[in-house]
Design a protein around this motif. Structure first.
Motif: not given
Lengths: 291, 284
Positions: B258-259, B54-55, B218, B255, B261-263
């Motif tokens: 999480t990434l 992430e940023s 990202h 993490y 899952k968020a996509t």
């Protein structure tokens, strides 16, 4: 009766080479509690069409439409004061750049209370209570302290939560979200989308989601309008759009998704299609030439 | 090189660190921000490493160190088997030529007052003593390689679309015949259809010039398409590193999961599941 109904909307801008049609004869409608996604690439007129509904376009734009109705009421030829009473209260909008759309000179508390003062005519104490309640709803930690923060003291995701809080402050019937997550990270995008969808379901709002991201469409929409170069290419419910796209442009868009890559190459919407005034060339032609 | 394996390694980082010092004020003590907290990896010639995060996770700082824009606070940087002396003024022209970068925003990374031909000729003018006519030929050749034409030579950046500008930025990076190309979010400012064209172009150029890519992104769907290896960064640390299959099929770190899952998922099955869940929710 549809919540918002637009028939044959055209928006033109004057350029040195004549009138340029940013939106060309678009018709769409949103029902109560419905999520409509408008998808298209930059320059497809998806934002301009919604700005025309909001009355936020500069005077240089020439807007014509057969009908523009909100809850059956004409919103095309209403006075500026009538429009001000409607916009921000019954129709609210969330913009793409959360940090840029907040005023850097005022605390976020002032900016949310301003909406409540103008539209709801609440007194100071009620405004503050409502602002805290809204900040809680959008999941901002320590809402009492947050009210005194300036936009630059918050992250992009937090600013977008403030923008959402301001948009839903007056319980709008229609929420227009213009690329609400484009400037945000994937994990934050997920949180913001979940928040918008939860609020939409809870408050029973109509929601127009403007986006260029097919993933966002897939995760949020009930119905989808695909736009290209100011024209509507296709309208379908979300499942049939992904399962069985009708227009060639939609097919090309879906094929260009990296996860749909067949073999080593991605299919592209070819350049010849870009210059072609005809909106529906054959699929074979689309796949043939890739730049 | 002494043995085969190290001869095939294009880029190696050994415990690279980068700290930024924030100056203190009258009542504010000095503060040190650890942007990159010790990253090590090896990258083989001709492969693509994707760095995801992430940023603020330090992925761009890492890119800046690989391209010698920033000096590492600690650690070693080896390019093509040679240790790079990253101190200012100690960098050889030869090293600079090997590594080039393409930035995220094609609108900001081209000089608006410079013609495209000059944009492409400038690296040669600075780094070589090539005559102008040869620079022009090379620039025209490179324009055709990235899908533009000689007719674009005398145009200015504002005359091009975002996708075309990104092609120009890629062409400029390739003018010095680099071996390693760092791509800092090269397609995230582009539309879906244009993104596909640029990704195809990058794949073609990699084959043609035998380039090694460090691809910062990202967007996991792009990473899955283009990468051979994936590294996930989180708060300045590489929390996960493996081949694409390893990372995507069996993410180890919290993490990374999480990434994933968020996509957003754009396949028909997940849409059907979502629509069904919504209907059920309404009926209840």
């Amino acid at each position: 009766m549809a919540l918002l109904q637009i028939d044959n909307l055209t928006v033109q801008f004057e350029t040195s080479t004549g009138w340029f049609k940013a939106v060309d004869g678009v018709s769409l409608s949103v029902e109560k509690e419905e999520v409509l996604a408008i998808v298209g690439e930059s320059g497809s007129g998806k934002s301009v069409a919604m700005l025309a509904v909001m009355g936020l376009l500069p005077w240089t734009a020439k807007i014509t439409a057969d009908r523009m109705l909100f809850e059956g009421r004409d919103i095309q030829n209403i006075s500026a004061s009538e429009r001000r009473a409607l916009i921000g209260k019954d129709i609210a909008m969330i913009f793409q750049e959360p940090v840029a759309s907040l005023n850097p000179c005022f605390t976020v508390g002032f900016q949310i209370e301003e909406v409540l003062r103008v539209h709801m005519r609440l007194d100071r104490r009620a405004r503050r209570a409502r602002a805290i309640e809204l900040f809680k709803q959008v999941g901002l930690p320590n809402p009492e302290e947050r009210l005194n923060s300036f936009p630059h003291q918050m992250s992009g995701g937090q600013c977008q939560r403030v923008m959402i809080a301001i948009a839903i402050a007056c319980n709008p019937k229609l929420l227009i979200a213009d690329e609400p997550t484009t400037a945000l990270d994937v994990t934050i995008q997920k949180q913001i989308l979940d928040l918008i969808m939860a609020l939409q379901a809870k408050n029973g709002m109509g929601l127009i989601m403007i986006t260029h991201d097919m993933g966002v469409v897939a995760e949020t929409a009930d119905r989808v309008v695909v736009q290209y170069k100011g024209k509507k290419m296709e309208e379908a419910d979300v499942l049939s759009l992904f399962e069985n796209p009708q227009s060639n442009y939609t097919k090309a868009l879906l094929a260009a998704l990296p996860e749909n890559a067949k073999g080593d190459r991605l299919t592209t919407v070819s350049d010849f299609f870009d210059g072609n005034p005809e909106p529906a060339p054959s699929v074979a032609g689309l796949n043939g030439a890739s730049a | 090189m002494s043995n085969d394996t190290s001869g095939n390694i294009m880029l190696e980082l050994r415990d690279i660190k980068r700290d930024y010092e924030l100056p203190g004020g009258l009542f504010k003590p000095k503060k040190t921000v650890q942007a990159v907290k010790g990253v090590s990896f090896k990258l083989e010639r001709g492969k693509t490493l994707a760095i995801v995060g992430e940023s603020g996770c330090g992925k761009s700082t890492l890119a800046r160190m690989i391209t010698f824009i920033d000096e590492p606070t600690a650690g070693e940087l080896l390019i093509d088997g040679n240790k790079v002396d990253t101190r200012p003024g100690h960098l050889t022209a030869d090293m600079r030529q090997k590594v080039q970068i393409v930035f995220q925003n094609p609108y900001g990374s081209l000089n608006p007052r410079q013609k495209i031909g000059d944009v492409l000729g400038e690296p040669l003018a600075i780094n070589t003593d090539m005559p102008a006519s040869e620079r022009r030929d090379r620039a025209n050749l490179m324009l055709t390689k990235v899908g533009l034409g000689p007719e674009h030579y005398n145009r200015y950046p504002h005359m091009f679309s975002g996708g075309q500008r990104q092609r120009i930025a890629i062409a400029r990076a390739l003018m010095m015949n680099p071996k390693l190309l760092v791509l800092d979010e090269p397609v995230s400012a582009l539309d879906l259809s244009v993104q596909a064209q640029v990704l195809n172009l990058l794949a073609d150029l990699q084959d043609e010039f035998g380039l090694t890519y460090v691809f910062i992104s990202h967007d996991l769907s792009v990473v899955r398409y283009i990468a051979d290896e994936v590294m996930v960064m989180y708060f300045g640390e590489a929390v996960e590193h493996g081949t694409r299959e390893e990372v995507f099929s069996d993410p180890k770190h919290e993490y990374t999961r999480t990434l994933f899952k968020a996509t957003p998922k754009a396949d028909v099955d997940s849409i059907r599941a979502r629509v069904a869940a919504k209907k059920a929710g309404k009926a209840a």
